[in-house]
Design a protein around this motif. Structure first.
Motif, PDB file in Angstrom:
ATOM      1  N   GLN A  89       0.835  -1.205   0.000  1.00  0.00           N
ATOM      2  CA  GLN A  89       0.000   0.000   0.000  1.00  0.00           C
ATOM      3  C   GLN A  89       0.869   1.255   0.000  1.00  0.00           C
ATOM      4  OE1 GLN A  89      -3.127  -0.017  -0.654  1.00  0.00           O
ATOM      5  NE2 GLN A  89      -3.513   2.139  -0.373  1.00  0.00           N
ATOM      6  N   ASP A  90       2.030   1.198   0.648  1.00  0.00           N
ATOM      7  CA  ASP A  90       2.937   2.345   0.673  1.00  0.00           C
ATOM      8  C   ASP A  90       3.470   2.694  -0.712  1.00  0.00           C
ATOM      9  OD1 ASP A  90       2.612   2.630   3.404  1.00  0.00           O
ATOM     10  OD2 ASP A  90       4.517   1.650   3.915  1.00  0.00           O
ATOM     11  N   THR A  91       3.420   1.736  -1.652  1.00  0.00           N
ATOM     12  CA  THR A  91       3.904   1.988  -3.014  1.00  0.00           C
ATOM     13  C   THR A  91       2.807   2.547  -3.924  1.00  0.00           C
ATOM     14  OG1 THR A  91       3.364  -0.209  -3.898  1.00  0.00           O
ATOM     15  CG2 THR A  91       5.503   0.043  -2.788  1.00  0.00           C
ATOM     16  N   ARG A  92       1.577   2.619  -3.423  1.00  0.00           N
ATOM     17  CA  ARG A  92       0.431   3.001  -4.246  1.00  0.00           C
ATOM     18  C   ARG A  92      -0.105   4.365  -3.843  1.00  0.00           C
ATOM     19  NH1 ARG A  92      -3.998  -0.787  -3.417  1.00  0.00           N
ATOM     20  NH2 ARG A  92      -4.531  -0.514  -5.586  1.00  0.00           N
ATOM     21  N   THR A  93      -0.857   4.959  -4.741  1.00  0.00           N
ATOM     22  CA  THR A  93      -1.585   6.185  -4.443  1.00  0.00           C
ATOM     23  C   THR A  93      -3.058   5.834  -4.396  1.00  0.00           C
ATOM     24  OG1 THR A  93       0.059   7.480  -5.631  1.00  0.00           O
ATOM     25  CG2 THR A  93      -2.058   8.529  -5.202  1.00  0.00           C
ATOM     26  N   GLY A  94      -3.663   5.917  -3.223  1.00  0.00           N
ATOM     27  CA  GLY A  94      -5.081   5.596  -3.089  1.00  0.00           C
ATOM     28  C   GLY A  94      -5.322   4.106  -3.091  1.00  0.00           C
ATOM     29  N   GLY A  95      -6.577   3.756  -3.243  1.00  0.00           N
ATOM     30  CA  GLY A  95      -6.973   2.361  -3.244  1.00  0.00           C
ATOM     31  C   GLY A  95      -6.876   1.747  -1.862  1.00  0.00           C
ATOM     32  N   ALA A  96      -7.014   0.443  -1.808  1.00  0.00           N
ATOM     33  CA  ALA A  96      -6.976  -0.290  -0.555  1.00  0.00           C
ATOM     34  C   ALA A  96      -6.531  -1.714  -0.836  1.00  0.00           C
ATOM     35  CB  ALA A  96      -8.363  -0.296   0.095  1.00  0.00           C
ATOM     36  N   ILE A  97      -6.059  -2.392   0.199  1.00  0.00           N
ATOM     37  CA  ILE A  97      -5.696  -3.800   0.089  1.00  0.00           C
ATOM     38  C   ILE A  97      -6.426  -4.555   1.186  1.00  0.00           C
ATOM     39  CG2 ILE A  97      -3.859  -5.509   0.207  1.00  0.00           C
ATOM     40  CD1 ILE A  97      -1.985  -3.416  -0.954  1.00  0.00           C
ATOM     41  N   GLU A  98      -7.245  -5.506   0.776  1.00  0.00           N
ATOM     42  CA  GLU A  98      -7.974  -6.369   1.706  1.00  0.00           C
ATOM     43  C   GLU A  98      -7.151  -7.638   1.911  1.00  0.00           C
ATOM     44  OE1 GLU A  98     -12.104  -8.955   1.630  1.00  0.00           O
ATOM     45  OE2 GLU A  98     -11.965  -7.164   0.397  1.00  0.00           O
ATOM     46  N   VAL A  99      -6.980  -8.060   3.148  1.00  0.00           N
ATOM     47  CA  VAL A  99      -6.191  -9.244   3.468  1.00  0.00           C
ATOM     48  C   VAL A  99      -7.134 -10.330   3.975  1.00  0.00           C
ATOM     49  CG1 VAL A  99      -4.342 -10.170   4.904  1.00  0.00           C
ATOM     50  CG2 VAL A  99      -4.209  -7.803   4.060  1.00  0.00           C
ATOM     51  N   ARG A 100      -7.047 -11.508   3.334  1.00  0.00           N
ATOM     52  CA  ARG A 100      -7.893 -12.631   3.735  1.00  0.00           C
ATOM     53  C   ARG A 100      -7.082 -13.905   3.796  1.00  0.00           C
ATOM     54  NH1 ARG A 100     -13.369 -12.960   0.268  1.00  0.00           N
ATOM     55  NH2 ARG A 100     -14.439 -11.142   1.110  1.00  0.00           N
ATOM     56  N   PRO A 101      -7.299 -14.718   4.849  1.00  0.00           N
ATOM     57  CA  PRO A 101      -6.651 -16.032   4.876  1.00  0.00           C
ATOM     58  C   PRO A 101      -7.253 -16.915   3.778  1.00  0.00           C
ATOM     59  CG  PRO A 101      -7.902 -15.632   6.906  1.00  0.00           C
ATOM     60  CD  PRO A 101      -8.086 -14.452   6.032  1.00  0.00           C
ATOM     61  N   ILE A 102      -6.426 -17.781   3.233  1.00  0.00           N
ATOM     62  CA  ILE A 102      -6.872 -18.706   2.187  1.00  0.00           C
ATOM     63  C   ILE A 102      -7.162 -20.055   2.849  1.00  0.00           C
ATOM     64  CG2 ILE A 102      -6.192 -19.963   0.109  1.00  0.00           C
ATOM     65  CD1 ILE A 102      -4.495 -17.525  -0.645  1.00  0.00           C
ATOM     66  N   LEU A 103      -8.336 -20.586   2.580  1.00  0.00           N
ATOM     67  CA  LEU A 103      -8.688 -21.922   3.070  1.00  0.00           C
ATOM     68  C   LEU A 103      -7.886 -22.963   2.317  1.00  0.00           C
ATOM     69  CD1 LEU A 103     -12.565 -21.589   3.220  1.00  0.00           C
ATOM     70  CD2 LEU A 103     -11.009 -21.715   5.165  1.00  0.00           C
ATOM     71  N   GLU A 104      -7.515 -24.015   2.976  1.00  0.00           N
ATOM     72  CA  GLU A 104      -6.826 -25.101   2.296  1.00  0.00           C
ATOM     73  C   GLU A 104      -7.776 -25.732   1.293  1.00  0.00           C
ATOM     74  OE1 GLU A 104      -4.554 -28.027   4.426  1.00  0.00           O
ATOM     75  OE2 GLU A 104      -4.453 -26.673   6.144  1.00  0.00           O
ATOM     76  N   ALA A 105      -7.220 -26.111   0.165  1.00  0.00           N
ATOM     77  CA  ALA A 105      -8.026 -26.796  -0.829  1.00  0.00           C
ATOM     78  C   ALA A 105      -8.412 -28.177  -0.299  1.00  0.00           C
ATOM     79  CB  ALA A 105      -7.262 -26.932  -2.136  1.00  0.00           C
ATOM     80  N   LEU A 106      -9.680 -28.524  -0.413  1.00  0.00           N
ATOM     81  CA  LEU A 106     -10.148 -29.826   0.043  1.00  0.00           C
ATOM     82  C   LEU A 106     -10.038 -30.873  -1.053  1.00  0.00           C
ATOM     83  CD1 LEU A 106     -13.309 -28.702   2.020  1.00  0.00           C
ATOM     84  CD2 LEU A 106     -11.042 -29.225   2.905  1.00  0.00           C
TER      85      LEU A 106
END
Length: 110
Positions: A89-106
């Motif tokens: 995010q520090d490299t960008r102007t504006g916007g947002a970054i959403e962080v989500r854990p990834i579920l293991e593939a079943l």
């Protein structure tokens, strides 16, 4: 654990090469994959309705920001993933970054 960093930005298209600070973050060993997406106008949404498949040009929702990329990182915990997101995010102007854990593939397809 893997986390998805969902990068949101304006409608502006950044089709050029990735350079500078963001390229440095994406080159880190903890970044296991990433993809930039075309503008939301290029999307096609697939849904089921009334017993048939419905295709709609464009994104499913209207918003001021759109999903512009997905970055997959390997991090020990959420705090570590958030630190990587902050560096991006520090490299960008504006916007947002959403962080989500990834579920293991079943299921891993054959």
């Amino acid at each position: 654990m893997q986390y998805a960093l969902l990068a949101y930005g304006s409608q502006r298209s950044d089709a050029g090469p990735i350079e500078g600070a963001i390229a440095g973050v994406l080159a880190r060993p903890c970044v296991t994959g990433w993809a930039r997406l075309h503008a939301d106008g290029s999307a096609t949404t697939v849904r089921n309705g009334e017993g048939r498949t419905l295709l709609t040009d464009g994104p499913f929702i209207e918003t001021k920001e759109y999903l512009s990329g997905v970055i997959v990182v390997e991090a020990d915990n959420l705090d570590a993933a958030l630190a990587i997101a902050q560096d991006l995010q520090d490299t960008r102007t504006g916007g947002a970054i959403e962080v989500r854990p990834i579920l293991e593939a079943l299921f891993h397809g054959a």
